[in-house]
Design a protein around this motif. Structure first.
Motif, PDB file in Angstrom:
ATOM      1  N   VAL A  44      86.768  -8.943  47.229  1.00 51.00           N
ATOM      2  CA  VAL A  44      85.561  -9.512  46.401  1.00 51.00           C
ATOM      3  C   VAL A  44      84.537  -7.943  46.336  1.00 51.00           C
ATOM      4  O   VAL A  44      83.999  -7.379  45.231  1.00 51.00           O
ATOM      5  CB  VAL A  44      84.748 -10.536  46.706  1.00 51.00           C
ATOM      6  CG1 VAL A  44      83.407 -10.750  46.199  1.00 51.00           C
ATOM      7  CG2 VAL A  44      85.483 -11.621  46.724  1.00 51.00           C
ATOM      8  N   LYS A  45      84.218  -7.612  47.526  1.00 48.76           N
ATOM      9  CA  LYS A  45      83.330  -6.094  47.682  1.00 48.76           C
ATOM     10  C   LYS A  45      83.992  -5.037  47.136  1.00 48.76           C
ATOM     11  O   LYS A  45      83.415  -4.317  46.515  1.00 48.76           O
ATOM     12  CB  LYS A  45      83.028  -6.064  49.343  1.00 48.76           C
ATOM     13  CG  LYS A  45      81.894  -7.141  49.841  1.00 48.76           C
ATOM     14  CD  LYS A  45      81.726  -6.634  51.040  1.00 48.76           C
ATOM     15  CE  LYS A  45      80.912  -7.733  51.428  1.00 48.76           C
ATOM     16  NZ  LYS A  45      80.094  -7.518  52.745  1.00 48.76           N
ATOM     17  N   SER A  46      85.457  -4.869  47.217  1.00 43.71           N
ATOM     18  CA  SER A  46      86.002  -3.909  46.401  1.00 43.71           C
ATOM     19  C   SER A  46      86.056  -4.092  44.991  1.00 43.71           C
ATOM     20  O   SER A  46      85.651  -3.238  44.236  1.00 43.71           O
ATOM     21  CB  SER A  46      87.528  -3.834  46.724  1.00 43.71           C
ATOM     22  OG  SER A  46      88.252  -2.805  46.100  1.00 43.71           O
ATOM     23  N   ALA A  47      85.766  -5.212  44.509  1.00 46.47           N
ATOM     24  CA  ALA A  47      85.851  -5.383  43.026  1.00 46.47           C
ATOM     25  C   ALA A  47      84.410  -5.142  42.354  1.00 46.47           C
ATOM     26  O   ALA A  47      83.955  -4.964  41.470  1.00 46.47           O
ATOM     27  CB  ALA A  47      86.068  -7.016  42.642  1.00 46.47           C
ATOM     28  N   GLU A  48      83.355  -5.309  43.552  1.00 42.26           N
ATOM     29  CA  GLU A  48      82.073  -5.055  43.398  1.00 42.26           C
ATOM     30  C   GLU A  48      81.683  -3.717  43.352  1.00 42.26           C
ATOM     31  O   GLU A  48      80.755  -3.205  42.498  1.00 42.26           O
ATOM     32  CB  GLU A  48      81.267  -5.831  44.355  1.00 42.26           C
ATOM     33  CG  GLU A  48      81.174  -7.084  44.355  1.00 42.26           C
ATOM     34  CD  GLU A  48      80.446  -7.686  45.443  1.00 42.26           C
ATOM     35  OE1 GLU A  48      80.139  -8.974  45.540  1.00 42.26           O
ATOM     36  OE2 GLU A  48      80.009  -6.974  46.557  1.00 42.26           O
ATOM     37  N   ILE A  76      79.859 -18.031  47.597  1.00 44.62           N
ATOM     38  CA  ILE A  76      78.420 -18.295  47.629  1.00 44.62           C
ATOM     39  C   ILE A  76      77.660 -16.966  47.758  1.00 44.62           C
ATOM     40  O   ILE A  76      76.520 -16.711  47.250  1.00 44.62           O
ATOM     41  CB  ILE A  76      78.006 -19.418  48.656  1.00 44.62           C
ATOM     42  CG1 ILE A  76      78.792 -20.951  48.025  1.00 44.62           C
ATOM     43  CG2 ILE A  76      76.561 -19.550  48.952  1.00 44.62           C
ATOM     44  CD1 ILE A  76      78.487 -21.731  49.052  1.00 44.62           C
ATOM     45  N   ARG A  77      78.275 -16.122  48.945  1.00 44.71           N
ATOM     46  CA  ARG A  77      77.629 -14.866  49.109  1.00 44.71           C
ATOM     47  C   ARG A  77      77.509 -13.913  47.925  1.00 44.71           C
ATOM     48  O   ARG A  77      76.688 -13.351  47.683  1.00 44.71           O
ATOM     49  CB  ARG A  77      78.146 -14.353  50.384  1.00 44.71           C
ATOM     50  CG  ARG A  77      77.786 -14.855  51.629  1.00 44.71           C
ATOM     51  CD  ARG A  77      78.217 -13.910  52.555  1.00 44.71           C
ATOM     52  NE  ARG A  77      79.626 -13.948  53.119  1.00 44.71           N
ATOM     53  CZ  ARG A  77      80.202 -14.841  53.724  1.00 44.71           C
ATOM     54  NH1 ARG A  77      80.004 -15.879  54.295  1.00 44.71           N
ATOM     55  NH2 ARG A  77      81.534 -14.666  53.959  1.00 44.71           N
ATOM     56  N   ALA A  78      78.838 -13.860  47.249  1.00 45.85           N
ATOM     57  CA  ALA A  78      78.884 -13.076  46.086  1.00 45.85           C
ATOM     58  C   ALA A  78      77.996 -13.634  44.784  1.00 45.85           C
ATOM     59  O   ALA A  78      77.286 -12.826  44.248  1.00 45.85           O
ATOM     60  CB  ALA A  78      80.303 -13.055  45.393  1.00 45.85           C
ATOM     61  N   HIS A  79      77.796 -14.851  44.628  1.00 45.28           N
ATOM     62  CA  HIS A  79      76.867 -15.565  43.926  1.00 45.28           C
ATOM     63  C   HIS A  79      75.311 -14.939  44.012  1.00 45.28           C
ATOM     64  O   HIS A  79      74.541 -14.858  43.412  1.00 45.28           O
ATOM     65  CB  HIS A  79      77.015 -17.058  43.734  1.00 45.28           C
ATOM     66  CG  HIS A  79      76.262 -17.542  42.680  1.00 45.28           C
ATOM     67  ND1 HIS A  79      75.094 -18.136  43.096  1.00 45.28           N
ATOM     68  CD2 HIS A  79      76.019 -17.639  41.324  1.00 45.28           C
ATOM     69  CE1 HIS A  79      74.409 -18.598  42.178  1.00 45.28           C
ATOM     70  NE2 HIS A  79      75.005 -18.383  40.939  1.00 45.28           N
ATOM     71  N   GLN A  80      75.180 -15.069  45.571  1.00 48.18           N
ATOM     72  CA  GLN A  80      73.723 -14.790  45.778  1.00 48.18           C
ATOM     73  C   GLN A  80      73.457 -13.133  45.672  1.00 48.18           C
ATOM     74  O   GLN A  80      72.348 -12.816  45.077  1.00 48.18           O
ATOM     75  CB  GLN A  80      73.591 -14.989  47.456  1.00 48.18           C
ATOM     76  CG  GLN A  80      73.436 -16.370  47.649  1.00 48.18           C
ATOM     77  CD  GLN A  80      73.660 -16.804  49.237  1.00 48.18           C
ATOM     78  OE1 GLN A  80      74.181 -15.993  50.229  1.00 48.18           O
ATOM     79  NE2 GLN A  80      73.200 -17.825  49.603  1.00 48.18           N
TER      80      GLN A  80
END
Length: 120
Positions: A44-48, A76-80
């Motif tokens: 997820v962080k790589s996609a960000e 949830i953390r990604a949504h935040q």
């Protein structure tokens, strides 16, 4: 599609990242649980990393067969971090949709029935 795909494999899951003109997509294949939650978070962080202010981050769970509370925490953390700039692809007939409904994530995180509806 803007760039090529990035593929990573982890225990019980694979992650494929694609970039389109206005959308970064992270496809999730397999099961998400405590055994690969750190790898899911890293994907997820790589996609960000290349997510610009006017782009949407889509986590495609259409081929995800299971997720537990640790995976939900990653979402949830990604949504935040991104709010409505995050969308999840969760087909209505899937087990994952049921989990989103039971946990009320379907009322917090925007969801789409398919990736084609997001890319429209």
């Amino acid at each position: 599609m803007k760039g090529g795909a990035t593929i990573s494999y982890r225990q019980n899951a694979a992650f494929v990242r694609e970039e389109f003109d206005a959308v970064n997509v992270l496809h999730v294949f397999g099961e998400l649980d405590i055994s690969n939650a750190k790898e899911f978070e890293a994907a997820v962080k790589s996609a960000e990393e290349t997510l610009e202010p006017d782009r949407l981050l889509v986590i495609d769970l259409a081929t995800c067969t299971f997720l537990d509370s640790t995976a939900l925490q990653v979402l949830i953390r990604a949504h935040q971090r991104h709010g409505d700039r995050l969308c999840a692809v969760v087909p209505e007939a899937s087990v994952i949709h049921r989990i989103f409904r039971i946990t009320s994530l379907d009322t917090r995180i925007p969801i789409a029935e398919s990736l084609s509806k997001v890319l429209g």
